[in-house]
Design a protein around this motif. Sequence first.
Motif, PDB file in Angstrom:
ATOM      1  N   MET A   1       0.826  -1.193   0.000  1.00 58.44           N
ATOM      2  CA  MET A   1       0.000   0.000   0.000  1.00 58.44           C
ATOM      3  C   MET A   1       0.876   1.265   0.000  1.00 58.44           C
ATOM      4  N   VAL A   2       1.982   1.206   0.741  1.00 58.11           N
ATOM      5  CA  VAL A   2       2.882   2.360   0.809  1.00 58.11           C
ATOM      6  C   VAL A   2       3.514   2.611  -0.558  1.00 58.11           C
ATOM      7  N   VAL A   3       3.859   1.540  -1.272  1.00 58.00           N
ATOM      8  CA  VAL A   3       4.426   1.678  -2.611  1.00 58.00           C
ATOM      9  C   VAL A   3       3.406   2.332  -3.543  1.00 58.00           C
ATOM     10  N   THR A   4       2.156   1.957  -3.422  1.00 58.17           N
ATOM     11  CA  THR A   4       1.101   2.548  -4.238  1.00 58.17           C
ATOM     12  C   THR A   4       0.955   4.033  -3.939  1.00 58.17           C
ATOM     13  N   LEU A   5       0.963   4.397  -2.658  1.00 57.32           N
ATOM     14  CA  LEU A   5       0.860   5.801  -2.279  1.00 57.32           C
ATOM     15  C   LEU A   5       2.070   6.601  -2.764  1.00 57.32           C
ATOM     16  N   ASN A   6       3.253   6.004  -2.667  1.00 57.18           N
ATOM     17  CA  ASN A   6       4.454   6.683  -3.154  1.00 57.18           C
ATOM     18  C   ASN A   6       4.396   6.872  -4.671  1.00 57.18           C
ATOM     19  N   SER A   7       3.922   5.864  -5.377  1.00 56.56           N
ATOM     20  CA  SER A   7       3.802   5.967  -6.833  1.00 56.56           C
ATOM     21  C   SER A   7       2.797   7.041  -7.221  1.00 56.56           C
ATOM     22  N   LEU A   8       1.677   7.071  -6.530  1.00 55.91           N
ATOM     23  CA  LEU A   8       0.668   8.089  -6.796  1.00 55.91           C
ATOM     24  C   LEU A   8       1.231   9.486  -6.532  1.00 55.91           C
ATOM     25  N   SER A   9       1.958   9.636  -5.452  1.00 56.30           N
ATOM     26  CA  SER A   9       2.567  10.929  -5.132  1.00 56.30           C
ATOM     27  C   SER A   9       3.591  11.334  -6.188  1.00 56.30           C
ATOM     28  N   ALA A  10       4.382  10.397  -6.671  1.00 57.61           N
ATOM     29  CA  ALA A  10       5.381  10.697  -7.700  1.00 57.61           C
ATOM     30  C   ALA A  10       4.714  11.121  -9.007  1.00 57.61           C
ATOM     31  N   ILE A  11       3.653  10.434  -9.383  1.00 56.11           N
ATOM     32  CA  ILE A  11       2.942  10.782 -10.615  1.00 56.11           C
ATOM     33  C   ILE A  11       2.318  12.165 -10.497  1.00 56.11           C
ATOM     34  N   LEU A  12       1.709  12.453  -9.365  1.00 58.34           N
ATOM     35  CA  LEU A  12       1.117  13.773  -9.154  1.00 58.34           C
ATOM     36  C   LEU A  12       2.183  14.868  -9.173  1.00 58.34           C
ATOM     37  N   THR A  13       3.337  14.576  -8.599  1.00 58.95           N
ATOM     38  CA  THR A  13       4.435  15.547  -8.592  1.00 58.95           C
ATOM     39  C   THR A  13       4.915  15.827 -10.008  1.00 58.95           C
ATOM     40  N   LEU A  14       5.094  14.797 -10.800  1.00 57.83           N
ATOM     41  CA  LEU A  14       5.525  14.986 -12.190  1.00 57.83           C
ATOM     42  C   LEU A  14       4.502  15.780 -12.992  1.00 57.83           C
ATOM     43  N   MET A  15       3.235  15.523 -12.744  1.00 55.82           N
ATOM     44  CA  MET A  15       2.195  16.275 -13.443  1.00 55.82           C
ATOM     45  C   MET A  15       2.224  17.748 -13.033  1.00 55.82           C
ATOM     46  N   LEU A  16       2.432  18.018 -11.759  1.00 59.25           N
ATOM     47  CA  LEU A  16       2.497  19.401 -11.291  1.00 59.25           C
ATOM     48  C   LEU A  16       3.715  20.128 -11.856  1.00 59.25           C
ATOM     49  N   VAL A  17       4.836  19.449 -11.941  1.00 61.96           N
ATOM     50  CA  VAL A  17       6.044  20.052 -12.521  1.00 61.96           C
ATOM     51  C   VAL A  17       5.806  20.365 -13.996  1.00 61.96           C
ATOM     52  N   ALA A  18       5.179  19.456 -14.709  1.00 61.06           N
ATOM     53  CA  ALA A  18       4.896  19.694 -16.131  1.00 61.06           C
ATOM     54  C   ALA A  18       3.947  20.875 -16.311  1.00 61.06           C
ATOM     55  N   VAL A  19       2.924  20.960 -15.501  1.00 60.67           N
ATOM     56  CA  VAL A  19       1.980  22.078 -15.590  1.00 60.67           C
ATOM     57  C   VAL A  19       2.669  23.389 -15.244  1.00 60.67           C
TER      58      VAL A  19
END
Length: 141
Positions: A1-19
């Motif tokens: 579950m922690v890996v899933t949360l970390n992956s979700l956080s990383a994807i959201l971070t990359l999207m925010l950086v791109a925006v």
Amino acid sequence: MVVTLNSLSAILTLMLVAVAALGVFNGVLLDTRERVREIGVYKALGMTPRQTIAMVLASVVLTGVVAGALGVPLGVTLHGWVFPAMGESAGLRLPDSVIAVYHAAELLPLAFGGLLIAAVGALLPAGWAARARTATALRTE
């Protein structure tokens, strides 16, 4: 579950950086298009392409520094609030070792991330301004 949360956080971070980079790109592009004649005058007076790129990049330095200085404390605060809420929504109580992931030594390079995002977002319009022909820029109104 922690890996899933970390992956979700990383994807959201990359999207925010791109925006964020696209937002800087848009602002610098509009600013550069408004200043075409001014850039043409500078080029006619002897400004080199490297100096043109430096001028355009310098226009985003203050914005990038302020974004990094404000974004890091806000981001750490938001992380401390959102990450436990994400765990609770999954029925987990996350330990402090999972939540408190930022150390003081890591925060300074993160603050320079705002400057890096601003510079990356401004590179393409800076290149366009540097390649613009002087005569064409001077005719633009």
